[in-house]
Motif scaffolding. Sequence first.
Motif, PDB file in Angstrom:
ATOM      1  N   CYS A  41      65.396  39.919  48.514  1.00 41.61           N
ATOM      2  CA  CYS A  41      65.643  38.836  49.468  1.00 41.61           C
ATOM      3  C   CYS A  41      65.173  39.231  50.864  1.00 41.61           C
ATOM      4  O   CYS A  41      65.857  39.967  51.576  1.00 41.61           O
ATOM      5  CB  CYS A  41      67.137  38.504  49.461  1.00 41.61           C
ATOM      6  N   SER A  42      64.033  38.716  51.279  1.00 44.14           N
ATOM      7  CA  SER A  42      63.483  39.107  52.580  1.00 44.14           C
ATOM      8  C   SER A  42      64.324  38.628  53.764  1.00 44.14           C
ATOM      9  O   SER A  42      64.428  39.357  54.757  1.00 44.14           O
ATOM     10  CB  SER A  42      62.024  38.666  52.714  1.00 44.14           C
ATOM     11  N   PRO A  43      64.977  37.433  53.735  1.00 43.67           N
ATOM     12  CA  PRO A  43      65.824  37.078  54.874  1.00 43.67           C
ATOM     13  C   PRO A  43      66.993  38.060  55.069  1.00 43.67           C
ATOM     14  O   PRO A  43      67.314  38.429  56.199  1.00 43.67           O
ATOM     15  CB  PRO A  43      66.338  35.677  54.539  1.00 43.67           C
ATOM     16  N   CYS A  44      67.606  38.476  53.985  1.00 41.22           N
ATOM     17  CA  CYS A  44      68.705  39.442  54.102  1.00 41.22           C
ATOM     18  C   CYS A  44      68.176  40.811  54.531  1.00 41.22           C
ATOM     19  O   CYS A  44      68.821  41.512  55.309  1.00 41.22           O
ATOM     20  CB  CYS A  44      69.479  39.550  52.792  1.00 41.22           C
ATOM     21  N   LEU A  45      67.006  41.178  54.041  1.00 44.30           N
ATOM     22  CA  LEU A  45      66.394  42.440  54.458  1.00 44.30           C
ATOM     23  C   LEU A  45      66.082  42.404  55.952  1.00 44.30           C
ATOM     24  O   LEU A  45      66.302  43.389  56.664  1.00 44.30           O
ATOM     25  CB  LEU A  45      65.123  42.714  53.653  1.00 44.30           C
ATOM     26  N   ASP A  46      65.613  41.261  56.450  1.00 51.53           N
ATOM     27  CA  ASP A  46      65.367  41.117  57.887  1.00 51.53           C
ATOM     28  C   ASP A  46      66.660  41.277  58.677  1.00 51.53           C
ATOM     29  O   ASP A  46      66.693  41.943  59.718  1.00 51.53           O
ATOM     30  CB  ASP A  46      64.739  39.759  58.203  1.00 51.53           C
ATOM     31  N   MET A  47      67.748  40.657  58.188  1.00 50.54           N
ATOM     32  CA  MET A  47      69.038  40.761  58.861  1.00 50.54           C
ATOM     33  C   MET A  47      69.535  42.201  58.833  1.00 50.54           C
ATOM     34  O   MET A  47      70.062  42.706  59.824  1.00 50.54           O
ATOM     35  CB  MET A  47      70.058  39.829  58.210  1.00 50.54           C
ATOM     36  N   TYR A  48      69.337  42.884  57.715  1.00 46.13           N
ATOM     37  CA  TYR A  48      69.700  44.296  57.609  1.00 46.13           C
ATOM     38  C   TYR A  48      68.945  45.099  58.660  1.00 46.13           C
ATOM     39  O   TYR A  48      69.535  45.926  59.362  1.00 46.13           O
ATOM     40  CB  TYR A  48      69.393  44.821  56.203  1.00 46.13           C
ATOM     41  N   GLY A  49      67.646  44.861  58.778  1.00 44.16           N
ATOM     42  CA  GLY A  49      66.844  45.588  59.760  1.00 44.16           C
ATOM     43  C   GLY A  49      67.317  45.332  61.182  1.00 44.16           C
ATOM     44  O   GLY A  49      67.393  46.258  62.002  1.00 44.16           O
ATOM     45  N   LEU A  50      67.660  44.087  61.484  1.00 43.29           N
ATOM     46  CA  LEU A  50      68.151  43.739  62.805  1.00 43.29           C
ATOM     47  C   LEU A  50      69.476  44.444  63.090  1.00 43.29           C
ATOM     48  O   LEU A  50      69.663  45.046  64.151  1.00 43.29           O
ATOM     49  CB  LEU A  50      68.323  42.224  62.915  1.00 43.29           C
ATOM     50  N   GLU A  51      70.406  44.383  62.150  1.00 45.53           N
ATOM     51  CA  GLU A  51      71.715  45.012  62.341  1.00 45.53           C
ATOM     52  C   GLU A  51      71.581  46.533  62.445  1.00 45.53           C
ATOM     53  O   GLU A  51      72.281  47.168  63.233  1.00 45.53           O
ATOM     54  CB  GLU A  51      72.673  44.627  61.219  1.00 45.53           C
ATOM     55  N   ALA A  52      70.682  47.127  61.660  1.00 47.90           N
ATOM     56  CA  ALA A  52      70.466  48.572  61.734  1.00 47.90           C
ATOM     57  C   ALA A  52      69.901  48.949  63.102  1.00 47.90           C
ATOM     58  O   ALA A  52      70.294  49.961  63.688  1.00 47.90           O
ATOM     59  CB  ALA A  52      69.533  49.023  60.615  1.00 47.90           C
ATOM     60  N   ALA A  53      69.002  48.122  63.634  1.00 50.00           N
ATOM     61  CA  ALA A  53      68.424  48.391  64.952  1.00 50.00           C
ATOM     62  C   ALA A  53      69.481  48.267  66.044  1.00 50.00           C
ATOM     63  O   ALA A  53      69.527  49.088  66.975  1.00 50.00           O
ATOM     64  CB  ALA A  53      67.261  47.435  65.225  1.00 50.00           C
ATOM     65  N   ILE A  54      70.332  47.255  65.951  1.00 46.61           N
ATOM     66  CA  ILE A  54      71.407  47.080  66.936  1.00 46.61           C
ATOM     67  C   ILE A  54      72.358  48.264  66.885  1.00 46.61           C
ATOM     68  O   ILE A  54      72.753  48.816  67.923  1.00 46.61           O
ATOM     69  CB  ILE A  54      72.161  45.755  66.696  1.00 46.61           C
ATOM     70  N   LYS A  55      72.717  48.685  65.688  1.00 49.04           N
ATOM     71  CA  LYS A  55      73.619  49.826  65.526  1.00 49.04           C
ATOM     72  C   LYS A  55      73.000  51.086  66.138  1.00 49.04           C
ATOM     73  O   LYS A  55      73.689  51.841  66.842  1.00 49.04           O
ATOM     74  CB  LYS A  55      73.933  50.028  64.047  1.00 49.04           C
ATOM     75  N   ALA A  56      71.721  51.302  65.926  1.00 51.88           N
ATOM     76  CA  ALA A  56      71.040  52.475  66.495  1.00 51.88           C
ATOM     77  C   ALA A  56      70.985  52.394  68.025  1.00 51.88           C
ATOM     78  O   ALA A  56      71.180  53.397  68.713  1.00 51.88           O
ATOM     79  CB  ALA A  56      69.630  52.597  65.919  1.00 51.88           C
ATOM     80  N   LEU A  57      70.753  51.202  68.558  1.00 52.63           N
ATOM     81  CA  LEU A  57      70.707  51.014  70.003  1.00 52.63           C
ATOM     82  C   LEU A  57      72.070  51.300  70.636  1.00 52.63           C
ATOM     83  O   LEU A  57      72.161  51.999  71.651  1.00 52.63           O
ATOM     84  CB  LEU A  57      70.274  49.586  70.345  1.00 52.63           C
TER      85      LEU A  57
END
Length: 101
Positions: A41-57
């Motif tokens: 599921c690419s939309p969920c994968l995109d959301m995962y990437g966004l949340e992972a980036a926010i968490k890292a920031l």
Amino acid sequence: MSCGNHHETPCDDVLDHLYEYLDNEMGEGDCAKLRQHLDECSPCLDMYGLEAAIKALVKRSCCDTAPADLRGKVLARIDRIRAGLPVEGDVLAEPAPAATE
């Protein structure tokens, strides 16, 4: 959210547990289901990437540690709670008996 495709694990369930996955707080079986969903599921994968980036920031931005006295107070409070002792300001604690005159 839903991508419109059928998945064994629904998109809403994946997104509801995304931070558990990011924080490694899921059991292996649930992790496997979530990983499979992200692979499909690419939309969920995109959301995962966004949340992972926010968490890292946030992690990079929050480098201060708690002062030693605050840390000591928090640990003491945790010890009292674990021991079943009343804690100042605890809304669940038994009310103090009324003073008699």
